[in-house]
Design a protein around this motif. Structure first.
Motif, mmCIF file in Angstrom:
data_model
loop_
_atom_site.group_PDB
_atom_site.id
_atom_site.type_symbol
_atom_site.label_atom_id
_atom_site.label_comp_id
_atom_site.label_asym_id
_atom_site.label_seq_id
_atom_site.Cartn_x
_atom_site.Cartn_y
_atom_site.Cartn_z
ATOM 1 N N LEU A 11 -3.754 -2.938 -17.451
ATOM 2 C CA LEU A 11 -3.774 -1.509 -17.141
ATOM 3 C C LEU A 11 -4.936 -1.235 -16.203
ATOM 4 C CD1 LEU A 11 -2.895 1.445 -17.647
ATOM 5 C CD2 LEU A 11 -4.406 1.427 -19.647
ATOM 6 N N VAL A 12 -4.665 -0.534 -15.117
ATOM 7 C CA VAL A 12 -5.699 -0.213 -14.147
ATOM 8 C C VAL A 12 -5.454 1.192 -13.591
ATOM 9 C CG1 VAL A 12 -4.398 -1.235 -12.226
ATOM 10 C CG2 VAL A 12 -6.901 -1.106 -12.103
ATOM 11 N N GLN A 13 -6.520 1.851 -13.189
ATOM 12 C CA GLN A 13 -6.373 3.176 -12.591
ATOM 13 C C GLN A 13 -5.933 3.063 -11.138
ATOM 14 O OE1 GLN A 13 -10.121 5.218 -13.203
ATOM 15 N NE2 GLN A 13 -9.353 6.161 -15.084
ATOM 16 N N TYR A 60 5.472 -10.289 3.334
ATOM 17 C CA TYR A 60 5.299 -9.232 2.347
ATOM 18 C C TYR A 60 6.365 -8.150 2.494
ATOM 19 C CZ TYR A 60 0.649 -11.278 1.936
ATOM 20 O OH TYR A 60 -0.397 -12.145 1.749
ATOM 21 N N ALA A 61 6.664 -7.527 1.378
ATOM 22 C CA ALA A 61 7.478 -6.316 1.428
ATOM 23 C C ALA A 61 6.656 -5.213 2.094
ATOM 24 C CB ALA A 61 7.883 -5.900 0.022
ATOM 25 N N ASP A 62 7.323 -4.324 2.782
ATOM 26 C CA ASP A 62 6.622 -3.243 3.475
ATOM 27 C C ASP A 62 5.797 -2.393 2.506
ATOM 28 O OD1 ASP A 62 9.259 -2.561 5.908
ATOM 29 O OD2 ASP A 62 7.632 -4.029 5.901
ATOM 30 N N SER A 63 6.292 -2.258 1.289
ATOM 31 C CA SER A 63 5.636 -1.381 0.322
ATOM 32 C C SER A 63 4.273 -1.914 -0.138
ATOM 33 C CB SER A 63 6.536 -1.179 -0.899
ATOM 34 O OG SER A 63 6.840 -2.433 -1.499
ATOM 35 N N VAL A 64 4.016 -3.207 0.077
ATOM 36 C CA VAL A 64 2.746 -3.784 -0.385
ATOM 37 C C VAL A 64 1.913 -4.353 0.761
ATOM 38 C CG1 VAL A 64 3.832 -4.352 -2.588
ATOM 39 C CG2 VAL A 64 3.603 -6.138 -0.840
ATOM 40 N N LYS A 65 2.457 -4.367 1.951
ATOM 41 C CA LYS A 65 1.755 -4.941 3.102
ATOM 42 C C LYS A 65 0.424 -4.240 3.292
ATOM 43 C CE LYS A 65 4.653 -5.931 6.193
ATOM 44 N NZ LYS A 65 5.641 -5.811 7.284
ATOM 45 N N ASP A 66 -0.600 -5.010 3.584
ATOM 46 C CA ASP A 66 -1.970 -4.541 3.805
ATOM 47 C C ASP A 66 -2.682 -4.151 2.520
ATOM 48 O OD1 ASP A 66 -0.814 -2.829 6.754
ATOM 49 O OD2 ASP A 66 -1.650 -4.850 6.589
ATOM 50 N N PHE A 68 -1.629 -6.032 -0.716
ATOM 51 C CA PHE A 68 -1.502 -7.228 -1.541
ATOM 52 C C PHE A 68 -1.686 -8.470 -0.666
ATOM 53 C CE2 PHE A 68 1.580 -5.465 -5.033
ATOM 54 C CZ PHE A 68 0.706 -4.402 -5.248
ATOM 55 N N THR A 69 -2.234 -9.523 -1.279
ATOM 56 C CA THR A 69 -2.395 -10.798 -0.591
ATOM 57 C C THR A 69 -1.946 -11.931 -1.497
ATOM 58 O OG1 THR A 69 -4.304 -9.950 0.655
ATOM 59 C CG2 THR A 69 -4.003 -12.341 0.589
ATOM 60 N N ILE A 70 -1.021 -12.748 -0.999
ATOM 61 C CA ILE A 70 -0.571 -13.920 -1.733
ATOM 62 C C ILE A 70 -1.322 -15.137 -1.201
ATOM 63 C CG2 ILE A 70 1.372 -14.395 -0.170
ATOM 64 C CD1 ILE A 70 2.987 -15.265 -2.663
ATOM 65 N N SER A 71 -1.712 -16.021 -2.118
ATOM 66 C CA SER A 71 -2.428 -17.235 -1.721
ATOM 67 C C SER A 71 -2.108 -18.327 -2.728
ATOM 68 C CB SER A 71 -3.932 -16.977 -1.654
ATOM 69 O OG SER A 71 -4.434 -16.609 -2.930
ATOM 70 N N ARG A 72 -2.568 -19.548 -2.428
ATOM 71 C CA ARG A 72 -2.291 -20.638 -3.347
ATOM 72 C C ARG A 72 -3.471 -21.596 -3.378
ATOM 73 N NH1 ARG A 72 -2.144 -22.322 1.335
ATOM 74 N NH2 ARG A 72 -1.594 -24.426 1.975
ATOM 75 N N ASP A 73 -3.570 -22.316 -4.485
ATOM 76 C CA ASP A 73 -4.555 -23.385 -4.626
ATOM 77 C C ASP A 73 -3.778 -24.615 -5.051
ATOM 78 O OD1 ASP A 73 -6.465 -25.220 -5.479
ATOM 79 O OD2 ASP A 73 -7.802 -23.684 -6.230
ATOM 80 N N SER A 85 -5.897 -1.430 -3.962
ATOM 81 C CA SER A 85 -5.428 -0.052 -3.716
ATOM 82 C C SER A 85 -4.136 0.220 -4.481
ATOM 83 C CB SER A 85 -5.222 0.173 -2.212
ATOM 84 O OG SER A 85 -6.420 -0.055 -1.501
ATOM 85 N N LEU A 86 -4.142 -0.119 -5.740
ATOM 86 C CA LEU A 86 -2.923 0.005 -6.538
ATOM 87 C C LEU A 86 -2.517 1.460 -6.704
ATOM 88 C CD1 LEU A 86 -3.654 -2.792 -9.119
ATOM 89 C CD2 LEU A 86 -1.586 -2.621 -7.733
#
Length: 124
Positions: A11-13, A60-66, A68-73, A85-86
């Motif tokens: 849960l986040v504001q 990314y989907a347009d709704s989350v672009k800029d 959200f960031t996806i990455s991997r290890d 910026s949720l």
């Protein structure tokens, strides 16, 4: 067989951040595409982002672009989704998925393996 386990939801504001993790085990090949999807109550599962295991190609989907960031290890066999910026409309169960084919896709029906999901709730 591939097993995927998500974590990091909560849960986040509104305006806050969360980082989701997806730990993969089993036979993950460099050709696999890893995706994040989400499903809100009463809605269909929708694409959020994908990344290749072997490269840095992301989408990314347009709704989350800029936001959200996806990455991997690769050393940890883990894929991440950094969410900034949720917004309340980001509230959903977030799923990690793996696609065995070479061509990245945004349709959930094209993905072969799924995690159990992690709940993200954004309050206004």
């Amino acid at each position: 067989q591939v097993q995927l386990v998500e974590s990091g939801g909560g849960l986040v504001q509104a305006g806050g951040s969360l980082r989701l993790s997806c730990a993969a085990s089993g036979r993950i090949f460099n050709s696999y595409v890893m995706g994040w999807f989400r499903q809100a109550p009463g809605k269909e599962r929708e694409f959020v982002a994908y990344i290749r295991w072997s490269g840095t190609n992301t989408y990314y989907a347009d709704s989350v672009k800029d936001r959200f960031t996806i990455s991997r290890d690769n050393a940890k066999n883990t894929v991440y989704l950094q969410m900034n910026s949720l917004k309340p409309e980001d509230t959903a169960i977030y799923y990690c998925a793996a696609d065995r084919t070479l061509v990245p896709k945004t349709s959930p029906q094209e993905y072969d393996y799924w995690g159990q999901g992690t709940q993200v709730t954004v309050s206004s």
